[in-house]
Enzyme design. Structure first.
Site, mmCIF file in Angstrom:
data_model
loop_
_atom_site.group_PDB
_atom_site.id
_atom_site.type_symbol
_atom_site.label_atom_id
_atom_site.label_comp_id
_atom_site.label_asym_id
_atom_site.label_seq_id
_atom_site.Cartn_x
_atom_site.Cartn_y
_atom_site.Cartn_z
ATOM 1 C CG ASN A 232 -21.094 -52.593 -0.779
ATOM 2 O OD1 ASN A 232 -21.369 -51.450 -0.410
ATOM 3 N ND2 ASN A 232 -22.006 -53.430 -1.212
ATOM 4 C CG HIS B 61 -22.163 -49.270 5.422
ATOM 5 N ND1 HIS B 61 -23.399 -49.640 4.978
ATOM 6 C CD2 HIS B 61 -21.780 -50.225 6.301
ATOM 7 C CE1 HIS B 61 -23.752 -50.774 5.557
ATOM 8 N NE2 HIS B 61 -22.789 -51.150 6.365
ATOM 9 C CG HIS C 78 -27.760 -52.824 -3.335
ATOM 10 N ND1 HIS C 78 -28.134 -53.777 -2.412
ATOM 11 C CD2 HIS C 78 -28.757 -52.789 -4.250
ATOM 12 C CE1 HIS C 78 -29.294 -54.296 -2.766
ATOM 13 N NE2 HIS C 78 -29.711 -53.702 -3.868
ATOM 14 N NE ARG D 125 -30.568 -51.996 0.079
ATOM 15 C CZ ARG D 125 -31.316 -53.080 0.255
ATOM 16 N NH1 ARG D 125 -32.586 -53.078 -0.062
ATOM 17 N NH2 ARG D 125 -30.796 -54.159 0.773
ATOM 18 N NE ARG E 267 -32.490 -49.298 2.361
ATOM 19 C CZ ARG E 267 -32.768 -50.508 2.862
ATOM 20 N NH1 ARG E 267 -31.907 -51.088 3.683
ATOM 21 N NH2 ARG E 267 -33.878 -51.125 2.577
ATOM 22 C CD GLU F 192 -24.455 -55.668 -4.071
ATOM 23 O OE1 GLU F 192 -25.411 -55.354 -3.336
ATOM 24 O OE2 GLU F 192 -23.378 -56.062 -3.621
ATOM 25 C CB THR G 291 -28.589 -58.417 0.149
ATOM 26 O OG1 THR G 291 -28.237 -57.186 -0.455
ATOM 27 C CG2 THR G 291 -29.203 -59.344 -0.879
ATOM 28 C CD GLU H 191 -21.321 -61.105 -4.218
ATOM 29 O OE1 GLU H 191 -21.381 -60.346 -5.207
ATOM 30 O OE2 GLU H 191 -21.349 -60.693 -3.041
ATOM 31 C CG HIS I 69 -24.230 -60.764 3.024
ATOM 32 N ND1 HIS I 69 -24.666 -59.660 2.350
ATOM 33 C CD2 HIS I 69 -24.948 -60.824 4.154
ATOM 34 C CE1 HIS I 69 -25.630 -59.097 3.034
ATOM 35 N NE2 HIS I 69 -25.814 -59.772 4.137
HETATM 36 N N1 PXP Z 1 -22.539 -58.943 -1.746
HETATM 37 C C1 PXP Z 1 -23.839 -58.560 -1.863
HETATM 38 C C2 PXP Z 1 -24.634 -59.141 -2.984
HETATM 39 C C3 PXP Z 1 -24.416 -57.637 -0.969
HETATM 40 O O1 PXP Z 1 -25.694 -57.275 -1.119
HETATM 41 C C4 PXP Z 1 -23.609 -57.098 0.053
HETATM 42 C C5 PXP Z 1 -24.193 -56.088 0.996
HETATM 43 O O2 PXP Z 1 -24.538 -54.946 0.294
HETATM 44 C C6 PXP Z 1 -22.263 -57.513 0.124
HETATM 45 C C7 PXP Z 1 -21.767 -58.446 -0.765
HETATM 46 C C8 PXP Z 1 -21.345 -56.963 1.178
HETATM 47 O O3 PXP Z 1 -21.767 -57.403 2.415
HETATM 48 P P1 PXP Z 1 -21.148 -56.771 3.720
HETATM 49 O O4 PXP Z 1 -21.528 -55.330 3.724
HETATM 50 O O5 PXP Z 1 -21.766 -57.559 4.818
HETATM 51 O O6 PXP Z 1 -19.654 -56.942 3.604
#
Ligand code: PXP
Length: 267
Positions: free
Chosen positions: A33, A36, A69, A71, A75, A96, A127, A177, A217
């Site tokens: 992901n 960031h 994601h 959003r 952001r 996402e 999330t 997930e 997550h």
């Molecule tokens: N899965 C989902 C559905 C998420 O919303 C996120 C955060 O954007 C992640 C995985 C990844 O989480 P983390 O950034 O804590 O690794």
């Protein structure tokens, strides 16, 4: 080949407890992901760092997929990022988004391989918790149909609970997930056994129901091992830890370090 050589060349203070997970039937895929990276760019409103460049580095380091994601408040990731990622990546793109008309309107034209439907509020830093698939079932059924009609596979971000999984299967979602947030947020020193048992049991049920089982997550180099070892979990989505580490050691190395701990199929 054991996973060791992938990271062995790097001298670093981190201690790796790499396991080959021989019981795992298939390699655990790693979705990176990159939200960031876009957060950093948006902080200055300039053109750098470029999320697409980060995604390509993750891909060349062996990531199996890229997740962003999109959003509602935009952001971090922008529609332009999603479009360019779809055009440039050779690995699957997973977007996402909230299960809203606006969410779908932005995501469907990009035609990612996967859409993960997540709960979303403007106040949350990231999330929080899984979708309530039972409560939202009528709406989700329609949303899943629309996405399938555009040849997009659908994953639902859920807490690892039997009733949520059964409804996800009924709605013909392709995957679930699991929210690993509760496991990841355990206080230091707390026993993770109960949470891991819950995830293992839910993973078995998900697979029995014919769902592809993913998790994510809050996973990081310290806590990912027991999750990657769950045989039914096919893929992990990890963002914060990899991008945080990439700031220190570079994107490709950060991805390789995670792969060394998650990709059972390297053996
Ligand atoms: N899965 C989902 C559905 C998420 O919303 C996120 C955060 O954007 C992640 C995985 C990844 O989480 P983390 O950034 O804590 O690794």
């Amino acid at each position: 080949m054991p996973p060791g050589p992938i990271w062995k060349g790097y001298s670093d203070s981190l201690v790796f407890n790499a396991h080959p997970f021989p019981e795992h039937p298939v390699p655990t895929r790693l979705g990176v992901n990159i939200d960031h990276v876009a957060t950093l760019r948006q902080a200055r409103g300039t053109h750098e760092p470029e999320p697409v460049a980060a995604a390509l580095l993750a891909q060349s380091a062996g990531a199996h997929g890229i997740t962003v994601h999109l959003r509602a408040d935009r952001r971090h990731i922008q529609e332009r990022d999603a479009r360019l990622l779809k055009e440039t990546l050779a690995i699957p793109l997973n977007i996402e988004c909230a299960a809203t008309a606006d969410g779908l309107e932005s995501v469907v034209p990009v035609k990612p391989a996967w859409v993960t439907l997540v709960p979303e509020t403007r106040e949350e830093p990231t999330t929080q918790g899984g979708l309530d698939v039972l409560f939202l079932h009528a709406h989700l059924r329609q949303t899943i149909r629309e996405l399938h009609a555009s040849q997009i596979r659908v994953s639902l971000f859920v807490d690892p609970q039997a009733d949520q999984l059964k409804m996800a299967a009924k709605l013909e979602a392709d995957a679930v997930e699991f929210n690993t947030g509760v496991y990841a947020d355990l206080a230091p020193g707390a026993d993770p056994a109960t949470e891991l048992a819950r995830l293992r049991e839910a993973a078995r049920l998900g697979a029995r129901l014919g769902l592809k089982v993913l998790a994510g997550h809050g996973l990081n180099l310290q806590n990912v091992g027991p999750i990657a070892a769950i045989p039914e979990i096919e893929e992990l989505n990890i963002g914060h830890s990899i991008i945080g580490r990439a700031v220190m050691v570079g994107m490709e190395r950060a991805v390789r370090e995670m792969l060394a701990l998650t990709n059972a199929g390297l053996a």
